[in-house]
Design a protein around this motif. Structure first.
Motif, PDB file in Angstrom:
ATOM      1  N   MET A 222       3.873  -4.432  -2.147  1.00  0.00           N
ATOM      2  CA  MET A 222       2.918  -4.282  -1.045  1.00  0.00           C
ATOM      3  C   MET A 222       3.338  -3.120  -0.139  1.00  0.00           C
ATOM      4  O   MET A 222       2.485  -2.387   0.366  1.00  0.00           O
ATOM      5  CB  MET A 222       2.809  -5.578  -0.241  1.00  0.00           C
ATOM      6  CG  MET A 222       2.050  -6.661  -0.968  1.00  0.00           C
ATOM      7  SD  MET A 222       1.633  -8.092   0.046  1.00  0.00           S
ATOM      8  CE  MET A 222       3.218  -8.764   0.438  1.00  0.00           C
ATOM      9  N   THR A 223       4.639  -2.953   0.054  1.00  0.00           N
ATOM     10  CA  THR A 223       5.130  -1.818   0.846  1.00  0.00           C
ATOM     11  C   THR A 223       4.774  -0.507   0.168  1.00  0.00           C
ATOM     12  O   THR A 223       4.347   0.446   0.829  1.00  0.00           O
ATOM     13  CB  THR A 223       6.658  -1.930   1.035  1.00  0.00           C
ATOM     14  OG1 THR A 223       6.954  -3.166   1.671  1.00  0.00           O
ATOM     15  CG2 THR A 223       7.200  -0.778   1.846  1.00  0.00           C
TER      16      THR A 223
ATOM     17  N   GLY B 219       1.143   0.155   0.736  1.00  0.00           N
ATOM     18  CA  GLY B 219       0.928   0.578   2.121  1.00  0.00           C
ATOM     19  C   GLY B 219       1.343   2.021   2.360  1.00  0.00           C
ATOM     20  O   GLY B 219       0.642   2.783   3.036  1.00  0.00           O
TER      21      GLY B 219
ATOM     22  N   VAL C 288      -1.296   4.277   0.886  1.00  0.00           N
ATOM     23  CA  VAL C 288      -2.480   4.348   1.758  1.00  0.00           C
ATOM     24  C   VAL C 288      -2.193   5.260   2.946  1.00  0.00           C
ATOM     25  O   VAL C 288      -3.028   6.099   3.320  1.00  0.00           O
ATOM     26  CB  VAL C 288      -2.907   2.935   2.211  1.00  0.00           C
ATOM     27  CG1 VAL C 288      -3.942   2.995   3.322  1.00  0.00           C
ATOM     28  CG2 VAL C 288      -3.436   2.138   1.027  1.00  0.00           C
ATOM     29  N   LEU C 289      -1.014   5.117   3.539  1.00  0.00           N
ATOM     30  CA  LEU C 289      -0.619   5.976   4.658  1.00  0.00           C
ATOM     31  C   LEU C 289      -0.644   7.451   4.246  1.00  0.00           C
ATOM     32  O   LEU C 289      -1.237   8.291   4.929  1.00  0.00           O
ATOM     33  CB  LEU C 289       0.781   5.596   5.146  1.00  0.00           C
ATOM     34  CG  LEU C 289       1.411   6.553   6.155  1.00  0.00           C
ATOM     35  CD1 LEU C 289       0.759   6.389   7.516  1.00  0.00           C
ATOM     36  CD2 LEU C 289       2.899   6.331   6.234  1.00  0.00           C
TER      37      LEU C 289
END
Length: 172
Positions: free
Chosen positions: A83-84, A87, A90-91
């Motif tokens: 999940m990190t 993320g 996406v960032l």
């Protein structure tokens, strides 16, 4: 006549640990290939995106080695690690599309106000960085390496999540 239900074999923690190891090695192998063979320079956010894969590699090895009772925690930590990774992708994709500025100071040009040429040169970074809002596209696809990495992390996450649910059912 009884219904013929398809039974799913339970997934072991070793299989999920193996998924983590192989998934991380593939991701790290692709970025190594892109950097060393295709000569694509990584930006600072690209380097950030590699860290969860290194952690996932370690988690996968530990999950394989631990007894099943404790290895379940490794499976959960691997899901958090994926999940990190999603993320961070996406960032970085948002930075590439200029939705928001990069949080990494290395991605921005240093601001210098006044002084001599020597002062200006000393304010420059020792190694020039690639801007984080400059995406790399592979094979002519309209999808950046960052976006491909995020999609890959999401695919590994879904496979691991389904496997962890099947692993949880095997306790019954």
């Amino acid at each position: 006549m009884p219904l013929n239900r398809t039974t799913h074999r339970p997934v072991s923690t070793n299989a999920l640990g193996g998924l983590y190891v192989l998934g991380a090695l593939l991701a790290l192998g692709v970025v190594w290939f892109a950097e060393h063979w295709l000569k694509l320079a990584p930006c600072e956010l690209c380097l950030w995106e590699r860290r969860p894969w290194w952690v996932l590699l370690g988690i996968g090895i530990v999950t394989i080695v631990l007894p099943k009772r404790y290895a379940r925690f490794g499976v959960f930590l691997g899901l958090l690690c994926l999940m990190t990774s999603i993320g961070l992708a996406v960032l970085h994709a948002g930075v590439e599309h200029k939705f928001w500025p990069s949080p990494a100071p290395e991605c921005r040009a240093p601001a210098f106000h006044g002084g001599s040429f020597k002062d200006w040169m000393s304010a420059m970074p020792a190694r020039p960085n690639k801007p984080c809002d400059s995406p790399d596209y592979l094979f002519g696809l309209p999808v950046s390496m960052t976006e491909l990495g995020g999609l890959y992390a999401a695919a590994v996450f879904v496979v691991a999540l389904v496997g962890s649910f099947r692993m949880g059912r095997s306790r019954r």
